[in-house]
Design a protein around this motif. Structure first.
Motif, PDB file in Angstrom:
ATOM      1  N   UNK A 308     -16.727 -34.003  16.697  1.00  0.00           N
ATOM      2  CA  UNK A 308     -16.223 -32.683  16.334  1.00  0.00           C
ATOM      3  C   UNK A 308     -16.393 -32.406  14.835  1.00  0.00           C
ATOM      4  N   UNK A 309     -16.243 -33.444  14.019  1.00  0.00           N
ATOM      5  CA  UNK A 309     -16.382 -33.272  12.573  1.00  0.00           C
ATOM      6  C   UNK A 309     -17.779 -32.801  12.203  1.00  0.00           C
ATOM      7  N   UNK A 310     -18.796 -33.457  12.763  1.00  0.00           N
ATOM      8  CA  UNK A 310     -20.175 -33.092  12.433  1.00  0.00           C
ATOM      9  C   UNK A 310     -20.554 -31.775  13.109  1.00  0.00           C
ATOM     10  N   UNK A 311     -19.993 -31.501  14.282  1.00  0.00           N
ATOM     11  CA  UNK A 311     -20.244 -30.213  14.931  1.00  0.00           C
ATOM     12  C   UNK A 311     -19.730 -29.073  14.056  1.00  0.00           C
ATOM     13  N   UNK A 312     -18.531 -29.240  13.499  1.00  0.00           N
ATOM     14  CA  UNK A 312     -17.983 -28.227  12.590  1.00  0.00           C
ATOM     15  C   UNK A 312     -18.853 -28.105  11.340  1.00  0.00           C
ATOM     16  N   UNK A 313     -19.332 -29.242  10.829  1.00  0.00           N
ATOM     17  CA  UNK A 313     -20.132 -29.238   9.604  1.00  0.00           C
ATOM     18  C   UNK A 313     -21.430 -28.462   9.778  1.00  0.00           C
ATOM     19  N   UNK A 314     -21.953 -28.381  10.998  1.00  0.00           N
ATOM     20  CA  UNK A 314     -23.200 -27.651  11.205  1.00  0.00           C
ATOM     21  C   UNK A 314     -23.038 -26.167  10.864  1.00  0.00           C
ATOM     22  N   UNK A 315     -21.840 -25.623  11.080  1.00  0.00           N
ATOM     23  CA  UNK A 315     -21.596 -24.212  10.798  1.00  0.00           C
ATOM     24  C   UNK A 315     -21.768 -23.859   9.333  1.00  0.00           C
ATOM     25  N   UNK A 316     -21.064 -24.524   8.409  1.00  0.00           N
ATOM     26  CA  UNK A 316     -21.249 -24.224   6.985  1.00  0.00           C
ATOM     27  C   UNK A 316     -22.682 -24.449   6.498  1.00  0.00           C
ATOM     28  N   UNK A 317     -23.349 -25.475   7.040  1.00  0.00           N
ATOM     29  CA  UNK A 317     -24.737 -25.717   6.625  1.00  0.00           C
ATOM     30  C   UNK A 317     -25.620 -24.536   7.034  1.00  0.00           C
ATOM     31  N   UNK A 318     -25.425 -24.035   8.252  1.00  0.00           N
ATOM     32  CA  UNK A 318     -26.192 -22.872   8.707  1.00  0.00           C
ATOM     33  C   UNK A 318     -25.829 -21.624   7.903  1.00  0.00           C
ATOM     34  N   UNK A 319     -24.566 -21.501   7.527  1.00  0.00           N
ATOM     35  CA  UNK A 319     -24.150 -20.361   6.711  1.00  0.00           C
ATOM     36  C   UNK A 319     -24.831 -20.384   5.349  1.00  0.00           C
ATOM     37  N   UNK A 320     -24.849 -21.544   4.712  1.00  0.00           N
ATOM     38  CA  UNK A 320     -25.514 -21.664   3.412  1.00  0.00           C
ATOM     39  C   UNK A 320     -27.000 -21.354   3.554  1.00  0.00           C
ATOM     40  N   UNK A 403     -28.181 -13.734   6.959  1.00  0.00           N
ATOM     41  CA  UNK A 403     -26.782 -13.971   6.592  1.00  0.00           C
ATOM     42  C   UNK A 403     -25.854 -13.730   7.777  1.00  0.00           C
ATOM     43  N   UNK A 404     -26.209 -12.777   8.630  1.00  0.00           N
ATOM     44  CA  UNK A 404     -25.390 -12.532   9.822  1.00  0.00           C
ATOM     45  C   UNK A 404     -25.396 -13.717  10.755  1.00  0.00           C
ATOM     46  N   UNK A 405     -26.565 -14.348  10.932  1.00  0.00           N
ATOM     47  CA  UNK A 405     -26.634 -15.530  11.774  1.00  0.00           C
ATOM     48  C   UNK A 405     -25.800 -16.666  11.222  1.00  0.00           C
ATOM     49  N   UNK A 406     -25.860 -16.866   9.912  1.00  0.00           N
ATOM     50  CA  UNK A 406     -25.059 -17.924   9.306  1.00  0.00           C
ATOM     51  C   UNK A 406     -23.567 -17.705   9.456  1.00  0.00           C
ATOM     52  N   UNK A 407     -23.110 -16.467   9.248  1.00  0.00           N
ATOM     53  CA  UNK A 407     -21.683 -16.149   9.399  1.00  0.00           C
ATOM     54  C   UNK A 407     -21.241 -16.366  10.840  1.00  0.00           C
ATOM     55  N   UNK A 408     -22.067 -15.915  11.784  1.00  0.00           N
ATOM     56  CA  UNK A 408     -21.735 -16.096  13.203  1.00  0.00           C
ATOM     57  C   UNK A 408     -21.604 -17.566  13.552  1.00  0.00           C
ATOM     58  N   UNK A 409     -22.555 -18.379  13.081  1.00  0.00           N
ATOM     59  CA  UNK A 409     -22.518 -19.805  13.375  1.00  0.00           C
ATOM     60  C   UNK A 409     -21.257 -20.455  12.814  1.00  0.00           C
ATOM     61  N   UNK A 410     -20.952 -20.190  11.547  1.00  0.00           N
ATOM     62  CA  UNK A 410     -19.797 -20.824  10.914  1.00  0.00           C
ATOM     63  C   UNK A 410     -18.492 -20.419  11.584  1.00  0.00           C
ATOM     64  N   UNK A 411     -18.349 -19.143  11.880  1.00  0.00           N
ATOM     65  CA  UNK A 411     -17.097 -18.653  12.456  1.00  0.00           C
ATOM     66  C   UNK A 411     -16.886 -19.155  13.882  1.00  0.00           C
TER      67      UNK A 411
END
Length: 428
Positions: A308-320, A403-411
């Protein structure tokens, strides 16, 4: 207690055949990586020329991914009946045929032929991904992840070289009277055909068929999983919590959708701002390198810090990645390279963590069937990402897409994984 000595003489040919299978698979993966990456580099650009519309530039990615989804089922069934050698070789041959069809479609300017050929071309992509399972068939249970990483990393060698050969093969195509953007498909067709030949000739004994025979000899229906594995106290707590198939599937589906959407339109956006095929090829090469080279590290991170930790981490990486792509100066190849490398890394985090979550959540007797359905969903997500990317970029612009894709992924990833963590905590 098991020692390092083979329990039976049957274990000796298993180890020898595993080494041979990995050598053959690595060779085939390098070749298929060339075929896979070359098409990714110019597929959207070729469609933009044939269709005369940026809004339809994402269609090749969507059609190819849909073809890969269907081909995965066919390759899996053929492999089940006749072994990995037949299934994977057939997939690569279909990919070679699709490449030839793309060239023909470009020469005659037929959008219909181009789409049909790209659909068939997707079989090469499916075979490339399914090959990782062949690396596991004969692997010892403690070394299965290592075997998977070897096969995945091998794809990187061809995947990085392929886009950088796009421009030279474009020159070759022009010399032959073929549209320049169809040139990389000359490389794809040749690479897939040779990969098929390598497997057909040298993947002997077939790892899947040999594994079945050895398991029958040992009186075991399953070569690795044991009834007590799920209760092993030495396994990480995140494994025992089993947050469920929907969580792992959604992580992989979302990361695939976002990755394909941004990746597909980046070469188009770059060409619109004066960049050539060579520049786009470099960016895609770095992207594919990040997608696969990170696999061993990501696997260690997942085991060390939890799924779960690394799954969550994928979101911020995609957002950046989305932010960097959206704000990249139009003339900066370096900025697009960084954005696409981060995009590949975020995808890798989501794929490895999501795969582990699904593997933990399902028992062995339904694992293959469940994972097959999850992979189908991933392919559909990739097709949707490719299809929608062109429309969004045409209507709202590439920066908003990124940027929309990154925000969607992180959220979404944060919300889903946090909910899974709460659910797991309550179930303890």
């Amino acid at each position: 207690m098991r020692s390092g000595v083979p329990a039976t003489m049957g274990d000796i040919p298993r180890l020898q055949a595993q080494r041979r299978a990995l050598i053959v698979l690595v060779t085939a993966q390098i070749l298929s990586g060339l075929g896979l990456a070359a098409g990714v580099t110019v597929g959207a650009l070729l469609a933009q020329d044939v269709f005369g519309s940026t809004g339809l530039a994402g269609l090749p990615s969507a059609v190819g991914t849909a073809g890969a989804a269907l081909a995965a089922v066919a390759i899996g069934r053929l492999s089940q009946a006749r072994g990995r050698r037949s299934g994977l070789a057939a997939g690569y041959l279909a990919g070679a045929a699709g490449s030839a069809g793309v060239i023909a479609g470009a020469v005659v300017g037929s959008a219909f032929l181009l789409l049909i050929a790209l659909f068939v071309y997707g079989a090469g992509t499916a075979a490339n991904l399914l090959a990782r399972y062949a690396g596991v068939d004969l692997a010892a249970p403690a070394h299965r992840a290592r075997a998977v990483s070897i096969v995945l990393v091998a794809t990187t060698l061809g995947g990085v070289a392929g886009p950088n050969l796009a421009a030279p093969f474009g020159d070759v195509a022009a010399a032959l009277g073929v549209p320049e953007l169809a040139g990389p498909f000359l490389l794809s067709g040749a690479a897939y055909a040779v990969a098929a030949a390598v497997l057909a000739v040298w993947l002997r004994p077939d790892p899947l068929l040999l594994a079945r025979a050895l398991d029958a000899e040992h009186g075991a229906a399953d070569s690795g999983d044991r009834p007590g594995d799920a209760a092993d106290p030495a396994r990480p707590a995140t494994v025992r919590r089993r947050p469920g198939v929907p969580v792992g599937a959604l992580v992989m589906v979302l990361t695939q959708l976002i990755m394909v959407a941004i990746m597909t339109m980046t070469p188009v956006h770059m060409r619109d701002h004066g960049h050539g095929t060579a520049a786009a090829g470099l960016v895609i090469a770095l992207h594919i390198g990040a997608m696969y080279l990170a696999s061993p590290l990501t696997g260690w991170l997942v085991d060390r810090y939890g799924r779960l930790t690394i799954a969550v981490a994928s979101g911020p990486v995609l957002l950046i990645a989305g932010i960097v792509a959206a704000t990249a100066p139009a003339g900066s190849v370096a900025a697009f390279s960084v954005a696409l490398a981060l995009l590949g890394l975020g995808w890798n985090f989501g794929l490895v963590a999501g795969t582990a979550i699904v593997a933990d959540a399902v028992p062995p007797d339904v694992r293959a069937r469940t994972q097959g359905m999850v992979d189908t969903a991933i392919s559909v997500a990739g097709a949707a990402g490719g299809m929608l990317s062109g429309v969004v970029a045409a209507v709202a612009g590439y920066p908003l897409l990124a940027i929309g894709g990154g925000v969607l992924a992180a959220a979404v990833l944060a919300a889903v994984v946090m909910a899974a963590g709460v659910s797991a905590a309550r179930s303890r």
